[in-house]
Design a protein around this motif. Structure first.
Motif, PDB file in Angstrom:
ATOM      1  N   SER A   1       0.831  -1.209   0.000  1.00 37.73           N
ATOM      2  CA  SER A   1       0.000   0.000   0.000  1.00 37.73           C
ATOM      3  C   SER A   1       0.862   1.254   0.000  1.00 37.73           C
ATOM      4  O   SER A   1       0.554   2.235  -0.691  1.00 37.73           O
ATOM      5  CB  SER A   1      -0.914  -0.002   1.232  1.00 37.73           C
ATOM      6  N   ALA A   2       1.938   1.223   0.782  1.00 40.20           N
ATOM      7  CA  ALA A   2       2.806   2.387   0.887  1.00 40.20           C
ATOM      8  C   ALA A   2       3.465   2.702  -0.453  1.00 40.20           C
ATOM      9  O   ALA A   2       3.608   3.875  -0.825  1.00 40.20           O
ATOM     10  CB  ALA A   2       3.865   2.148   1.957  1.00 40.20           C
ATOM     11  N   LYS A   3       3.875   1.679  -1.172  1.00 39.34           N
ATOM     12  CA  LYS A   3       4.491   1.919  -2.479  1.00 39.34           C
ATOM     13  C   LYS A   3       3.539   2.604  -3.433  1.00 39.34           C
ATOM     14  O   LYS A   3       3.959   3.350  -4.331  1.00 39.34           O
ATOM     15  CB  LYS A   3       4.957   0.586  -3.089  1.00 39.34           C
ATOM     16  N   GLN A   4       2.235   2.365  -3.250  1.00 43.52           N
ATOM     17  CA  GLN A   4       1.222   2.976  -4.096  1.00 43.52           C
ATOM     18  C   GLN A   4       0.727   4.300  -3.540  1.00 43.52           C
ATOM     19  O   GLN A   4      -0.156   4.944  -4.129  1.00 43.52           O
ATOM     20  CB  GLN A   4       0.048   2.006  -4.274  1.00 43.52           C
ATOM     21  N   GLY A   5       1.256   4.698  -2.388  1.00 46.58           N
ATOM     22  CA  GLY A   5       0.832   5.942  -1.761  1.00 46.58           C
ATOM     23  C   GLY A   5      -0.557   5.863  -1.157  1.00 46.58           C
ATOM     24  O   GLY A   5      -1.213   6.895  -0.959  1.00 46.58           O
ATOM     25  N   ASP A   6      -1.007   4.647  -0.859  1.00 53.92           N
ATOM     26  CA  ASP A   6      -2.372   4.447  -0.360  1.00 53.92           C
ATOM     27  C   ASP A   6      -2.377   4.455   1.161  1.00 53.92           C
ATOM     28  O   ASP A   6      -2.275   3.410   1.807  1.00 53.92           O
ATOM     29  CB  ASP A   6      -2.915   3.114  -0.894  1.00 53.92           C
ATOM     30  N   LEU A   7      -2.508   5.635   1.735  1.00 54.17           N
ATOM     31  CA  LEU A   7      -2.478   5.769   3.193  1.00 54.17           C
ATOM     32  C   LEU A   7      -3.674   5.102   3.868  1.00 54.17           C
ATOM     33  O   LEU A   7      -3.539   4.471   4.909  1.00 54.17           O
ATOM     34  CB  LEU A   7      -2.458   7.244   3.566  1.00 54.17           C
ATOM     35  N   LYS A   8      -4.831   5.232   3.277  1.00 50.18           N
ATOM     36  CA  LYS A   8      -6.045   4.760   3.935  1.00 50.18           C
ATOM     37  C   LYS A   8      -6.068   3.244   4.071  1.00 50.18           C
ATOM     38  O   LYS A   8      -6.758   2.708   4.939  1.00 50.18           O
ATOM     39  CB  LYS A   8      -7.280   5.266   3.185  1.00 50.18           C
TER      40      LYS A   8
END
Length: 218
Positions: A208-215
């Protein structure tokens, strides 16, 4: 919209013997609950902020989005709510923990040389945090991994963070997280914590972090 205390994803006793049952009960039911209640009370003064989720609220810390009147309350209690919600998910029964795998393992080895060396650096950051705070393994904006620590209930997604990024792992080193079992022996608690790390969740956090998906972290 008011925030609510999320249930633990396991029994209070699930992390025994490394994190004791009583600590989990007090930590979740008292400390985390207090952060939720306090951030809700602060936001009542500014209803226009009620539509923000806890991630967006934390990202707004240190910006003009959060009025000065409640800036400290939001930073401390909004941070406490997000940090603990993240923390519960990154732990699991000792029988379920087996180490990082796949891309996360490769990224750790690339950044630190080995998983053991990453743990050593993480342990050092956690032990060196003066007073209360957190240690983190985060993905930076350029996709690399870094270890950092934050004071009190700050976290790496806040605009005020010295080393901003999206967390993969986070360890609470406030005394309330360990004092009933470990007293003043913080390094012993830190070392024991690796026995309950939920590496499956950490792998998901990394993706998720690699995709910038914080939520996705919560």
């Amino acid at each position: 919209m008011s925030f609510t205390l999320p249930p633990l994803p396991y029994d209070y006793s699930a992390l025994e013997p490394f994190v004791d049952t009583t600590t989990m009960q007090v930590h979740h039911d008292k400390h985390h609950a207090a952060y939720v209640n306090n951030v809700n009370a602060a936001l009542q003064k500014f209803p226009e902020l009620s539509s923000l989720g806890i991630v967006d609220l934390n990202e707004s810390v240190g910006t003009s989005k959060v009025p000065t009147d409640i800036a400290t309350a939001v930073r401390n209690n909004g941070g406490g709510h997000l940090n603990h919600t993240f923390f519960w998910k990154i732990m699991t029964s000792p029988s379920n923990t087996n180490g990082p795998s796949g891309e996360l393992k490769a990224a750790i080895e690339s950044a630190f040389g080995s998983v053991d060396e990453m743990k050593n650096k993480f342990n050092a950051a956690a032990a060196a945090r003066f007073g209360s705070g957190w240690a983190w393994l985060v993905v930076k904006e350029d996709g690399s991994l870094v270890i950092t620590s934050t004071p009190n209930q700050d976290n790496p997604i806040m605009k005020i963070a010295e080393n901003p990024g999206i967390p993969v792992l986070g360890l609470d080193v406030w005394e309330h997280a360990y004092y009933l079992k470990y007293q003043n022996r913080r390094p012993e608690y830190i070392a024991a914590w690796w026995n309950v790390v939920n590496w499956e969740q950490a792998n998901k956090n990394f993706e998720s972090a690699k995709q910038g998906d914080l939520k996705a972290l919560l």
